[in-house]
Scaffold this active site. Sequence first.
Site, PDB file in Angstrom:
ATOM      1  N   ASP A  15     -12.198 -10.642  -1.054  1.00  0.00           N
ATOM      2  CA  ASP A  15     -13.447 -10.880  -0.322  1.00  0.00           C
ATOM      3  C   ASP A  15     -14.477  -9.905  -0.887  1.00  0.00           C
ATOM      4  O   ASP A  15     -14.129  -8.974  -1.621  1.00  0.00           O
ATOM      5  CB  ASP A  15     -13.307 -10.746   1.205  1.00  0.00           C
ATOM      6  CG  ASP A  15     -12.601  -9.475   1.674  1.00  0.00           C
ATOM      7  OD1 ASP A  15     -12.069  -9.480   2.802  1.00  0.00           O
ATOM      8  OD2 ASP A  15     -12.576  -8.475   0.917  1.00  0.00           O
ATOM      9  N   HIS A  23     -10.274  -6.215  -2.260  1.00  0.00           N
ATOM     10  CA  HIS A  23     -11.332  -6.163  -1.231  1.00  0.00           C
ATOM     11  C   HIS A  23     -12.550  -5.532  -1.900  1.00  0.00           C
ATOM     12  O   HIS A  23     -12.704  -4.310  -1.959  1.00  0.00           O
ATOM     13  CB  HIS A  23     -10.883  -5.338  -0.024  1.00  0.00           C
ATOM     14  CG  HIS A  23      -9.850  -6.019   0.813  1.00  0.00           C
ATOM     15  ND1 HIS A  23     -10.098  -7.196   1.505  1.00  0.00           N
ATOM     16  CD2 HIS A  23      -8.562  -5.709   1.068  1.00  0.00           C
ATOM     17  CE1 HIS A  23      -9.018  -7.571   2.151  1.00  0.00           C
ATOM     18  NE2 HIS A  23      -8.063  -6.699   1.903  1.00  0.00           N
ATOM     19  N   GLU A  45       0.795  -1.233   0.000  1.00  0.00           N
ATOM     20  CA  GLU A  45       0.000   0.000   0.000  1.00  0.00           C
ATOM     21  C   GLU A  45       0.829   1.286   0.000  1.00  0.00           C
ATOM     22  O   GLU A  45       0.600   2.209   0.787  1.00  0.00           O
ATOM     23  CB  GLU A  45      -0.978  -0.018   1.179  1.00  0.00           C
ATOM     24  CG  GLU A  45      -1.890  -1.237   1.161  1.00  0.00           C
ATOM     25  CD  GLU A  45      -2.847  -1.327   2.335  1.00  0.00           C
ATOM     26  OE1 GLU A  45      -2.932  -0.372   3.126  1.00  0.00           O
ATOM     27  OE2 GLU A  45      -3.521  -2.373   2.457  1.00  0.00           O
ATOM     28  N   GLU A  84      -6.084 -10.619  -1.575  1.00  0.00           N
ATOM     29  CA  GLU A  84      -6.901 -10.440  -0.354  1.00  0.00           C
ATOM     30  C   GLU A  84      -8.391 -10.403  -0.703  1.00  0.00           C
ATOM     31  O   GLU A  84      -9.161  -9.625  -0.195  1.00  0.00           O
ATOM     32  CB  GLU A  84      -6.479  -9.164   0.379  1.00  0.00           C
ATOM     33  CG  GLU A  84      -5.007  -9.115   0.739  1.00  0.00           C
ATOM     34  CD  GLU A  84      -4.615  -7.905   1.549  1.00  0.00           C
ATOM     35  OE1 GLU A  84      -5.506  -7.218   2.079  1.00  0.00           O
ATOM     36  OE2 GLU A  84      -3.407  -7.621   1.666  1.00  0.00           O
ATOM     37  N   ASN A  90       2.144  -4.987  -3.287  1.00  0.00           N
ATOM     38  CA  ASN A  90       0.750  -5.301  -2.992  1.00  0.00           C
ATOM     39  C   ASN A  90      -0.040  -4.021  -2.727  1.00  0.00           C
ATOM     40  O   ASN A  90       0.415  -3.146  -1.973  1.00  0.00           O
ATOM     41  CB  ASN A  90       0.719  -6.193  -1.736  1.00  0.00           C
ATOM     42  CG  ASN A  90      -0.630  -6.823  -1.492  1.00  0.00           C
ATOM     43  OD1 ASN A  90      -1.218  -7.420  -2.382  1.00  0.00           O
ATOM     44  ND2 ASN A  90      -1.138  -6.694  -0.264  1.00  0.00           N
TER      45      ASN A  90
HETATM   46  O1  G3I Z   1      -3.607  -9.070  18.644  1.00  0.00           O
HETATM   47  C1  G3I Z   1      -4.531  -8.189  19.299  1.00  0.00           C
HETATM   48  C2  G3I Z   1      -5.119  -8.885  20.517  1.00  0.00           C
HETATM   49  O2  G3I Z   1      -4.081  -9.129  21.466  1.00  0.00           O
HETATM   50  C3  G3I Z   1      -6.200  -7.986  21.129  1.00  0.00           C
HETATM   51  O3  G3I Z   1      -6.815  -8.670  22.208  1.00  0.00           O
HETATM   52  C4  G3I Z   1      -7.242  -7.666  20.041  1.00  0.00           C
HETATM   53  C5  G3I Z   1      -8.360  -6.800  20.543  1.00  0.00           C
HETATM   54  O4  G3I Z   1      -7.874  -5.480  20.671  1.00  0.00           O
HETATM   55  O5  G3I Z   1      -6.593  -6.971  18.948  1.00  0.00           O
HETATM   56  C6  G3I Z   1      -5.640  -7.829  18.338  1.00  0.00           C
HETATM   57  O6  G3I Z   1      -5.032  -7.129  17.271  1.00  0.00           O
HETATM   58  C7  G3I Z   1      -5.892  -6.989  16.138  1.00  0.00           C
HETATM   59  C8  G3I Z   1      -5.195  -7.655  14.937  1.00  0.00           C
HETATM   60  O7  G3I Z   1      -5.956  -7.441  13.729  1.00  0.00           O
HETATM   61  C9  G3I Z   1      -5.018  -9.167  15.147  1.00  0.00           C
HETATM   62  O8  G3I Z   1      -6.277  -9.760  15.256  1.00  0.00           O
HETATM   63  C10 G3I Z   1      -6.042  -5.503  15.850  1.00  0.00           C
HETATM   64  O9  G3I Z   1      -6.807  -4.936  16.894  1.00  0.00           O
HETATM   65  C11 G3I Z   1      -6.749  -5.300  14.519  1.00  0.00           C
HETATM   66  O10 G3I Z   1      -6.747  -3.923  14.181  1.00  0.00           O
HETATM   67  C12 G3I Z   1      -6.025  -6.053  13.423  1.00  0.00           C
HETATM   68  O11 G3I Z   1      -6.794  -5.902  12.214  1.00  0.00           O
HETATM   69  C13 G3I Z   1      -6.134  -6.339  11.041  1.00  0.00           C
HETATM   70  C14 G3I Z   1      -6.000  -5.145  10.085  1.00  0.00           C
HETATM   71  O12 G3I Z   1      -5.370  -5.580   8.862  1.00  0.00           O
HETATM   72  C15 G3I Z   1      -5.181  -4.048  10.700  1.00  0.00           C
HETATM   73  O13 G3I Z   1      -5.155  -2.953   9.779  1.00  0.00           O
HETATM   74  C16 G3I Z   1      -6.982  -7.395  10.371  1.00  0.00           C
HETATM   75  O14 G3I Z   1      -7.050  -8.556  11.198  1.00  0.00           O
HETATM   76  C17 G3I Z   1      -6.389  -7.771   9.018  1.00  0.00           C
HETATM   77  O15 G3I Z   1      -7.272  -8.641   8.311  1.00  0.00           O
HETATM   78  C18 G3I Z   1      -6.180  -6.519   8.164  1.00  0.00           C
HETATM   79  O16 G3I Z   1      -5.540  -6.918   6.976  1.00  0.00           O
HETATM   80  C19 G3I Z   1      -5.181  -5.859   6.055  1.00  0.00           C
HETATM   81  C20 G3I Z   1      -3.945  -6.322   5.316  1.00  0.00           C
HETATM   82  O17 G3I Z   1      -2.924  -6.616   6.229  1.00  0.00           O
HETATM   83  C21 G3I Z   1      -3.527  -5.298   4.277  1.00  0.00           C
HETATM   84  N1  G3I Z   1      -4.630  -5.004   3.345  1.00  0.00           N
HETATM   85  C22 G3I Z   1      -5.851  -4.560   4.027  1.00  0.00           C
HETATM   86  C23 G3I Z   1      -6.306  -5.624   5.030  1.00  0.00           C
HETATM   87  C24 G3I Z   1      -7.605  -5.221   5.666  1.00  0.00           C
HETATM   88  O18 G3I Z   1      -7.440  -4.066   6.430  1.00  0.00           O
END
Ligand code: G3I
Length: 388
Positions: free
Chosen positions: A294, A262, A177, A292, A222
Amino acid sequence: MPDSTSGISRRQFVRRCAGFGAAMAVSSALSACSIGFSYKPTTEPDNADLGLKEVAGQKSVLFGAATMQATLLADPSFAAAFANHVGLLAPENDLKWETVEPQPGIFNFAPGDWLADFAAQHDMLFRGHCLVWHQQIPSWAGANVSAAAAAAQLTSHITETASHFAGRMHSWDVVNEAINPEDGRSDGLRKTRWLQTIGPSYIELAFRTAAEADPHALLTYNDYGLELDSSDGDRRRAGTLKLLSGLLAAGVPVHALGIQAHLRADVRFNATKLTDFIQHVADLGLQIFITELDVADRALPADIQTRDSVVANVYQDFLQTVLAQPAVKAIITWGLSDRYTWLSQYAPRFDGQPVRPLPLDASMKAKPALWAVMDALNATEARASRRI
Ligand code: G3I
């Protein structure tokens, strides 16, 4: 229920209803609108008993999905479904900088190693996401330091991480990005802390460092929004082509473009623009991965059969478009089952209903979306060969 005799396309229907205002109005308006909309029913293909990875493999295309160590450990039914369908595992979060190097020089490869082992045990390829991004990085990385110090941090992170997994990695999202036309730069680059500290050369530095650390992984750039039928989509496609052309002209080792895809059921993609764009990318000699995939159903009616059918049509339309280009070598969905999708947190439905963006439902049952993916794979030409 949609009425196929109304003749109004589903996109016109959603757009017409969407014009009434917020998604809340849209979902209620959709049910209130007297006009129906058409969608093509998706039927179970003859080879539906196979996993997606077999169906894809028959055409030398890779089918992959993203997941996390925690999810596979906690949910045996999901892990079984994942092993059945997935030929390439993409870590959704476990290989991001905040996890891998939370403190300078302190590396945590345990989650990534566990996923690499799971992939190896289940005859899956493994891909890395992502070495350099502007999100999910620790506050110390690339901030309030000199250009040289930031370059040293970036080089160290990439060297340690990519060399640790060298030999096990099909491909890396080296830079994620980096394009953001809204930031107003003539080169279309996003004003990330890496750009502002090191300058545009951070991208070349990242790819050259990754190539040195792992000479065999396919190094990928990506990004998202590349399919959009909008001026933003036009600028994203132009900025990405400009970036990739420049890198390749300078001899930078880039091997593939990752199109995140997405998609949204209520926002159209432009098949002609997308086809032209991926042809230009292929003409650069690059492979193309859909990384990615969906389909967000936030703006669709609550009725599950309707939602699942429209989502399936979007999968089919999009995949038929991109798979027509032989350089498209991998289709990776961002998750596999509706039970685990980032969209539940980031794009929940206004009516509170669970979202349904992926090929399997929350009970691991096949949805029309899965059959649509299979149909598109069955219909595509077999690839000559695939570098593994
Ligand atoms: O690991 C912590 C956990 O310890 C905590 O209890 C929980 C609740 O606060 O949060 C957990 O971290 C989360 C993490 O995902 C792991 O699950 C974060 O809050 C959450 O913000 C994070 O979201 C991820 C997101 O990227 C962050 O921007 C999504 O799962 C993930 O699917 C998403 O993926 C991105 C790609 O990397 C890049 N392209 C876009 C895509 C969607 O945003």
